[in-house]
Design a protein around this motif. Structure first.
Motif, PDB file in Angstrom:
ATOM      1  N   GLY A 263      -6.678   6.030   0.820  1.00 39.11           N
ATOM      2  CA  GLY A 263      -7.561   4.885   0.696  1.00 39.11           C
ATOM      3  C   GLY A 263      -7.625   4.296  -0.696  1.00 39.11           C
ATOM      4  N   ARG A 264      -6.783   4.729  -1.610  1.00 39.94           N
ATOM      5  CA  ARG A 264      -6.797   4.216  -2.973  1.00 39.94           C
ATOM      6  C   ARG A 264      -5.525   3.419  -3.245  1.00 39.94           C
ATOM      7  N   LEU A 265      -5.491   2.790  -4.407  1.00 42.85           N
ATOM      8  CA  LEU A 265      -4.357   1.954  -4.812  1.00 42.85           C
ATOM      9  C   LEU A 265      -3.645   2.584  -6.004  1.00 42.85           C
ATOM     10  N   PRO A 266      -2.391   2.174  -6.275  1.00 46.61           N
ATOM     11  CA  PRO A 266      -1.666   2.740  -7.432  1.00 46.61           C
ATOM     12  C   PRO A 266      -2.384   2.542  -8.759  1.00 46.61           C
ATOM     13  N   ILE A 267      -3.155   1.442  -8.896  1.00 45.14           N
ATOM     14  CA  ILE A 267      -3.855   1.227 -10.156  1.00 45.14           C
ATOM     15  C   ILE A 267      -4.888   2.312 -10.407  1.00 45.14           C
TER      16      ILE A 267
END
Length: 791
Positions: A263-267
């Protein structure tokens, strides 16, 4: 961090779980330089070609447009404009088949090229380092640049993060079989790609730049090393060839060993990734001012005689590209066109589907090259799909729940972590199209979430409206209370207290009620006493009528006197009530009573005179005048009896009807007797005719003597009068009993009305009696004249 950079520079990379090694087949299309395609007859620009919201149209049908002119404008942070790929005329704005697995129609702008290929005025930004970053980001947004690797995420959102960036990863892996668009782009335009990387570094200010290229592309690796040799911080990373190493999360894990959480992004792990095609497009807009109107598309497959890579204008129909590559449908048997690679691509529903910003390959394989999917069979639970999954998911469980529409359970197995790489379906021995089920389940979940969001927004709007209405209601009530307080204060200052006014009104009402009750009590007593007096008078009259039926005139006189006394009592009661009221006229009841009493006295006198005349006429029955007087008296008596009967019938209504037949019979009998006497009187002739009359009379029945006939007549009249009086007495008793139970207020008005009706009926009866008397007088005079003539 330094140790990680040292590892990367030494080519010591990490690995990700799963993955497959399908045949690359890249040599079919990467041998020639990128070519140019001719202008098609029509271009179909889909309004929405990215992840996010569509732009707002700025053109209409019939407009002339130039190359690079925006057709839509951004009205949302996630909206991107679409530009005209060439000059021409807008010939239609309507739904057109889209580049989507469903093949559904989407709003598109149709442009017919004019062949001039005339550009709009371009505004490059060569000194971008001297301008604010927001100006550069705005230029990237206005150019309509989205992720060129296939996802289509807006680039201007990606290059404006709110966190620090440790690594800027440039994805040139291109791990999908058959696709060589990025390979040829890096070979031919490495310098422009590096310029795009410079612009991104200016915006993001990363710690390090990692350019990842699969080791099966040595020419591309060499070209990028040459282009970046002046930038020691740009590290070229040849990674092992393994599908899907080009996936965002997989490539980050290969290069840095970091895993992006669920549920997270690469940033969130300090990394931003951009495709080499995106870097080229950024450099194009900054250094030449050109928006995104074309891209490199790989045309490959053994069904094409000239597989290659071409610069394809956005909106170009696939049929035009197939013509350029020498597509031969006969080599396929069954037409089969795929947009994208064999692992993640989808079959095209029509050759009229246009090229969009995320289109990187058109594949036309033969049946021997890529067999058609076989019939789906039952899962044998071999777990090959789980071994091949690069995200460590359980494809088997997700397949069961997705197929059964158990979306909640599918989400419990992290359905949205699936990158739809197709590795599970590639190794499935049962030929189950697993990715298809996952895509359908994701679409259904997204639809449910959209409906839920709409419902939540509607609920929020409803609650906000309800709260607003309640606040307005409370505000109105407060205003009303304040206004009432102000009025009360003003009235209090002026001495007009509403409470004192209400108390005074209540006091007046109580006083009026007490006065009405005090006035009504004597009125009711007077009326009841009058009713009792009338009842006693009627009873005495009835008793006298039974014992002395012959004294008809005296009985009638006494009855009338009783009635007069009752009428006088009622008149006094009405007079008292009238004097208490404001609108009642004065002395009306007394005048009517006196008038009635005078009329009754006159009638009594006439009755006594008739009685004396009758008594005197008993000794001389042959006297014609006496006979006429008796006849007249009988008629008057009969008329009085009928009048009384009618009066009683009127008072009693339907409950005490008059014996009409008896009254009519008595009336008829009285008339016959009168006619018989008149006839007998007329038959008296001169002496010379006596014998003839006697002879005629001898043949008839001998009539009764005159005294007997008169006595019978008086008895009948007396009986009729007694009967009428009895009925009237019964009616008066019923009325008196009902009146005694009623309040005085309800009794007064009906009694007044009854007295008025009684006056009218008495006047009518007197008028009728006078008319009958006049008629009898005239008839008697005529009979006397006739007798004298006969004598």
């Amino acid at each position: 961090m330094q140790s990680l950079i040292d590892k990367i520079r030494q080519g010591r990379f990490f690995d990700f779980p799963g993955g497959v090694h399908p045949p690359g087949r890249k040599t079919l299309s990467n041998q020639d330089v990128i070519g140019k395609c001719t202008l098609p007859e029509h271009l179909y620009l889909t309004v929405k070609q990215h992840i996010g919201a569509p732009g707002q149209l700025q053109v209409k049908v019939g407009d002339e447009v130039l190359k690079g002119q925006p057709l839509t404008r951004s009205t949302n942070p996630f909206a991107l404009p679409v530009h005209a790929p060439t000059s021409g005329k807008v010939t239609a704005i309507a739904p057109h088949v889209s580049a989507h697995p469903s093949g559904l129609a989407e709003l598109s702008v149709e442009i017919t090229p004019d062949g001039r290929d005339k550009w709009i005025e371009l505004t490059p930004i060569p000194d971008y380092q001297q301008l604010p970053k927001t100006r550069i980001i705005e230029a990237i947004c206005d150019a309509g640049i989205a992720g060129m690797g296939g996802a289509g995420f807006p680039t201007h959102i990606k290059v404006s993060p709110k966190k620090d960036v440790e690594f800027l990863v440039i994805n040139g892996a291109e791990c999908e079989p058959y696709i060589t668009a990025d390979d040829r782009l890096m070979r031919e335009h490495a310098w422009q790609i590096r310029q795009g990387i410079d612009v991104l570094c200016h915006l993001l200010n990363p710690g390090h730049v990692l350019i990842a290229i699969e080791d099966n592309k040595p020419e591309a690796i060499q070209a990028m090393q040459v282009a970046c040799q002046e930038k020691p911080d740009y590290i070229i990373c040849p990674i092992p060839t393994k599908y899907p190493a080009g996936g965002e999360k997989q490539l980050i894990q290969v290069l840095t060993g970091r895993e992006v959480p669920h549920g997270r992004l690469p940033i969130d792990v300090g990394i931003i990734m951009q495709n080499v095609g995106t870097c080229f497009a950024v450099a194009d807009v900054i250094f030449t001012g050109k928006p995104l109107i074309q891209r490199v598309v790989t045309l490959t497959g053994e069904a094409m005689t000239k597989p290659c890579n071409v610069w394809a204008l956005l909106g170009t129909p696939i049929s035009h590209l197939l013509k350029h590559a020498g597509y031969e449908k006969a080599q396929q048997g069954v037409q089969r066109l795929i947009m994208g690679g064999p692992m993640m691509g989808f079959s095209l529903a029509s050759e009229q589907i246009p090229v969009v910003k995320s289109t990187n390959c058109i594949l036309a394989p033969t049946q021997q090259e890529m067999t058609l999917p076989e019939e789906e069979q039952a899962c044998i639970r071999c777990s090959a799909c789980a071994d091949a999954c690069p995200v460590n998911l359980l494809p088997q469980q997700m397949y069961w729940h997705s197929k059964a529409k158990e979306l909640d359970k599918a989400q419990d197995y992290n359905l949205f972590d699936c990158i739809e790489c197709g590795a599970c379906a590639y190794v499935c021995p049962s030929q189950i199209p697993l990715v298809h089920y996952y895509r359908v389940a994701k679409a259904q979940i997204r639809q449910q979430e959209e409906e839920k969001q709409k419902a939540d927004k509607a609920r929020d709007r409803f609650e906000a409206r309800k709260q607003r209405l309640e606040e307005e209601k409370a505000e109105r009530e407060l205003k009303h209370q304040q206004a009432a307080e102000a009025r009360r204060e003003a009235m209090h200052k002026q001495g007009d207290d509403p409470k004192s006014k209400v108390a005074a009104a209540l006091a007046r009402a109580r006083k009026q009620q007490t006065s009405d009750e005090t006035t009504a009590a004597p009125e009711t007593a007077d009326k009841v006493a009058a009713a009792i007096a009338r009842a006693k008078a009627r009873k005495a009259a009835v008793q006298q009528g039974d014992s002395a039926p012959s004294d008809t005139a005296d009985t009638a006189a006494e009855d009338k006197q009783a009635k007069v006394a009752a009428a006088v009592a009622r008149a006094k009661a009405r007079k008292a009530a009238t004097q208490q009221g404001d609108s009642a006229p004065s002395d009306t009841a007394d005048t009517a009573a006196e008038d009635k009493q005078a009329k009754v006295a006159a009638a009594v006198a006439r009755a006594k005179a008739r009685k004396a005349a009758v008594q005197q006429g008993d000794s001389a029955p042959s006297d014609t005048a006496d006979t006429a007087a008796e006849d007249k008296q009988a008629k008057v008596a009969a008329a009085v009896a009928r009048a009384k009967a009618r009066k009683a019938a009127t008072q009693q209504g339907d409950s005490a009807p008059i014996d009409t037949a008896d009254t009519a019979a008595e009336d008829k009998q009285a008339k016959e007797a009168t006619a018989s006497k008149s006839k007998t009187t007329k038959q008296v002739k001169p002496k010379d005719k006596v014998s003839t009359q006697v002879t005629t009379a001898d043949t008839r029945v001998k009539p009764a003597p005159a005294d007997d006939r008169e006595e019978q007549k008086r008895q009948r009249v007396a009986a009729a009068i007694a009967k009428a009086k009895q009925q009237k007495a019964q009616k008066d008793r019923q009325q008196a009993s009902s009146t005694a139970d009623m309040p005085a207020e309800k009794v007064a008005q009906p009694l007044v009305e009854v007295d008025e009706q009684k006056k009218q009926r008495v006047a009518a009866a007197i008028a009728k009696a006078k008319a009958r008397k006049a008629k009898l007088d005239m008839q008697s005079s005529a009979d006397n004249q006739q007798d004298k003539t006969d004598e």
